[in-house]
Write a protein that holds these residues in place. Structure first.
Motif, PDB file in Angstrom:
ATOM      1  N   HIS A 126      10.597   9.981   1.643  1.00  0.00           N
ATOM      2  CA  HIS A 126       9.295  10.502   2.038  1.00  0.00           C
ATOM      3  C   HIS A 126       8.260  10.502   0.917  1.00  0.00           C
ATOM      4  O   HIS A 126       7.096  10.834   1.174  1.00  0.00           O
ATOM      5  CB  HIS A 126       9.439  11.930   2.580  1.00  0.00           C
ATOM      6  N   VAL A 127       8.655  10.176  -0.299  1.00  0.00           N
ATOM      7  CA  VAL A 127       7.657  10.179  -1.373  1.00  0.00           C
ATOM      8  C   VAL A 127       6.699   9.007  -1.160  1.00  0.00           C
ATOM      9  O   VAL A 127       7.108   7.907  -0.783  1.00  0.00           O
ATOM     10  CB  VAL A 127       8.336  10.096  -2.760  1.00  0.00           C
ATOM     11  N   TRP A 128       5.407   9.260  -1.342  1.00  0.00           N
ATOM     12  CA  TRP A 128       4.435   8.184  -1.239  1.00  0.00           C
ATOM     13  C   TRP A 128       4.635   7.245  -2.428  1.00  0.00           C
ATOM     14  O   TRP A 128       4.667   7.679  -3.583  1.00  0.00           O
ATOM     15  CB  TRP A 128       3.019   8.733  -1.293  1.00  0.00           C
TER      16      TRP A 128
ATOM     17  N   PRO B 145       0.818  -1.216   0.000  1.00  0.00           N
ATOM     18  CA  PRO B 145       0.000   0.000   0.000  1.00  0.00           C
ATOM     19  C   PRO B 145       0.854   1.269   0.000  1.00  0.00           C
ATOM     20  O   PRO B 145       2.076   1.225   0.173  1.00  0.00           O
ATOM     21  CB  PRO B 145      -0.799  -0.135   1.299  1.00  0.00           C
ATOM     22  N   TRP B 146       0.186   2.399  -0.167  1.00  0.00           N
ATOM     23  CA  TRP B 146       0.881   3.674  -0.106  1.00  0.00           C
ATOM     24  C   TRP B 146       1.627   3.784   1.221  1.00  0.00           C
ATOM     25  O   TRP B 146       1.064   3.565   2.290  1.00  0.00           O
ATOM     26  CB  TRP B 146      -0.106   4.835  -0.215  1.00  0.00           C
ATOM     27  N   HIS B 147       2.898   4.152   1.135  1.00  0.00           N
ATOM     28  CA  HIS B 147       3.699   4.252   2.353  1.00  0.00           C
ATOM     29  C   HIS B 147       4.857   5.213   2.147  1.00  0.00           C
ATOM     30  O   HIS B 147       5.161   5.624   1.018  1.00  0.00           O
ATOM     31  CB  HIS B 147       4.220   2.872   2.770  1.00  0.00           C
TER      32      HIS B 147
ATOM     33  N   ARG C 249      17.195  10.751  12.568  1.00  0.00           N
ATOM     34  CA  ARG C 249      16.909  11.575  11.387  1.00  0.00           C
ATOM     35  C   ARG C 249      16.519  10.629  10.256  1.00  0.00           C
ATOM     36  O   ARG C 249      16.974   9.481  10.210  1.00  0.00           O
ATOM     37  CB  ARG C 249      18.144  12.393  10.985  1.00  0.00           C
ATOM     38  N   ASP C 250      15.690  11.102   9.349  1.00  0.00           N
ATOM     39  CA  ASP C 250      15.259  10.249   8.246  1.00  0.00           C
ATOM     40  C   ASP C 250      16.253  10.314   7.099  1.00  0.00           C
ATOM     41  O   ASP C 250      16.684  11.403   6.697  1.00  0.00           O
ATOM     42  CB  ASP C 250      13.887  10.686   7.730  1.00  0.00           C
ATOM     43  N   PRO C 251      16.614   9.170   6.535  1.00  0.00           N
ATOM     44  CA  PRO C 251      17.379   9.187   5.282  1.00  0.00           C
ATOM     45  C   PRO C 251      16.510   9.763   4.168  1.00  0.00           C
ATOM     46  O   PRO C 251      15.289   9.855   4.302  1.00  0.00           O
ATOM     47  CB  PRO C 251      17.681   7.699   5.030  1.00  0.00           C
ATOM     48  N   THR C 252      17.147  10.128   3.062  1.00  0.00           N
ATOM     49  CA  THR C 252      16.386  10.673   1.928  1.00  0.00           C
ATOM     50  C   THR C 252      16.668   9.954   0.617  1.00  0.00           C
ATOM     51  O   THR C 252      16.015  10.259  -0.380  1.00  0.00           O
ATOM     52  CB  THR C 252      16.694  12.170   1.735  1.00  0.00           C
TER      53      THR C 252
ATOM     54  N   ALA D 294       7.575  16.516  -0.516  1.00  0.00           N
ATOM     55  CA  ALA D 294       7.807  17.911  -0.115  1.00  0.00           C
ATOM     56  C   ALA D 294       7.062  18.273   1.166  1.00  0.00           C
ATOM     57  O   ALA D 294       7.476  19.175   1.899  1.00  0.00           O
ATOM     58  CB  ALA D 294       7.394  18.847  -1.244  1.00  0.00           C
ATOM     59  N   ALA D 295       5.980  17.571   1.461  1.00  0.00           N
ATOM     60  CA  ALA D 295       5.192  17.848   2.664  1.00  0.00           C
ATOM     61  C   ALA D 295       5.696  17.097   3.884  1.00  0.00           C
ATOM     62  O   ALA D 295       5.129  17.224   4.970  1.00  0.00           O
ATOM     63  CB  ALA D 295       3.720  17.503   2.416  1.00  0.00           C
ATOM     64  N   GLY D 296       6.756  16.302   3.731  1.00  0.00           N
ATOM     65  CA  GLY D 296       7.276  15.544   4.861  1.00  0.00           C
ATOM     66  C   GLY D 296       6.420  14.329   5.164  1.00  0.00           C
ATOM     67  O   GLY D 296       5.689  13.822   4.308  1.00  0.00           O
ATOM     68  N   LEU D 297       6.496  13.882   6.402  1.00  0.00           N
ATOM     69  CA  LEU D 297       5.785  12.674   6.798  1.00  0.00           C
ATOM     70  C   LEU D 297       4.292  12.931   6.946  1.00  0.00           C
ATOM     71  O   LEU D 297       3.874  13.955   7.492  1.00  0.00           O
ATOM     72  CB  LEU D 297       6.333  12.139   8.119  1.00  0.00           C
TER      73      LEU D 297
END
Length: 235
Positions: free
Chosen positions: A190-192, A108-110, A121-124, A149-152
């Motif tokens: 962070h991209v869905w 699913p979307w995640h 910290r979150d990796p990118t 772009a909107a973060g989590l």
């Protein structure tokens, strides 16, 4: 673009089959089998390797395998990572995600981050390479453009709640990115994104590696904090 040739792809497919069928054993790998029902909600957890089967959904800790490790530390990946991360680099995970020829379960979307990942910290950056063709209808990744772009979506991260999926009209706005075997996608954590079962009667295997700065720390409290494997240090 295409980063792996036919000989390399054949070797990785063979190693994937050998690991799933028990012909090759590497200590410390993590296995998760597909759900019997085909539902994501019914996936088994904590069972590990359950015997020879081509129905495993994922294999983690593939940095322990020398063949997959050669992909993790290849020159192309090193150049990409150095454009994003300064200083020493570690990996959060190196995973083979598979959809068996029978279809597999939907993902699913995640988002790949948040408290669920247990980091300070979150990796990118994730580098995803198709080991088999991943066309539309055959397990292609789908993205919600610009959603990083909107973060989590939630502090926890992971699966995006259905109410938010509906609010953002994610199904309508989804963009599929079909990939030929050997092609690489760069994925922001962070991209869905999501993937559906394959309907083509052929397996879809993909290898993904998440890179991050070595300054990243594990916040796990119940057990000893994780230590992450450093890469790109040979020579």
């Amino acid at each position: 673009g295409r980063a792996l040739g036919e000989a390399e792809l054949a070797a990785l497919r063979g190693r994937a089959d050998d690991l799933m069928l028990g012909r090759t054993s590497i200590p410390g790998l993590f296995f998760q089998h597909e759900s019997a029902s085909g539902r994501y909600e019914d996936l088994p957890y904590g069972e590990g390797y359950g015997g020879p089967s081509l129905g495993y959904r994922k294999i983690e800790k593939l940095e322990r395998d020398p063949l997959f490790r050669s992909v993790i530390e290849c020159e192309l990946y090193a150049r990409i990572v150095r454009e994003v991360i300064d200083g020493p680099v570690v990996i959060y995970r190196a995973v083979l995600f598979t959809k068996p020829a029978s279809g597999g379960s939907p993902l699913p979307w995640h988002q790949d981050g948040g408290q669920f990942w247990g980091l300070d910290r979150d990796p990118t950056l994730q580098i995803w390479v198709a080991i088999d063709d991943a066309p539309e209808g055959g397990g292609a990744l789908e993205f919600l453009p610009g959603s990083h772009a909107a973060g989590l979506a939630t502090p926890l991260g992971g699966v995006v709640p259905s109410a938010l999926v509906e609010r953002e009209r994610a199904a309508e706005r989804a963009v599929a990115l079909p990939a030929r075997a050997g092609e690489v996608l760069l994925v922001h954590n962070h991209v869905w994104h999501r993937s559906r079962p394959t309907t083509l009667g052929t397996p879809r295997r993909a290898f993904t590696v998440c890179y991050m700065t070595a300054d990243t720390r594990c916040r796990r409290k119940k057990r000893a904090p994780r230590e992450f494997v450093r890469v790109f240090e040979r020579g």
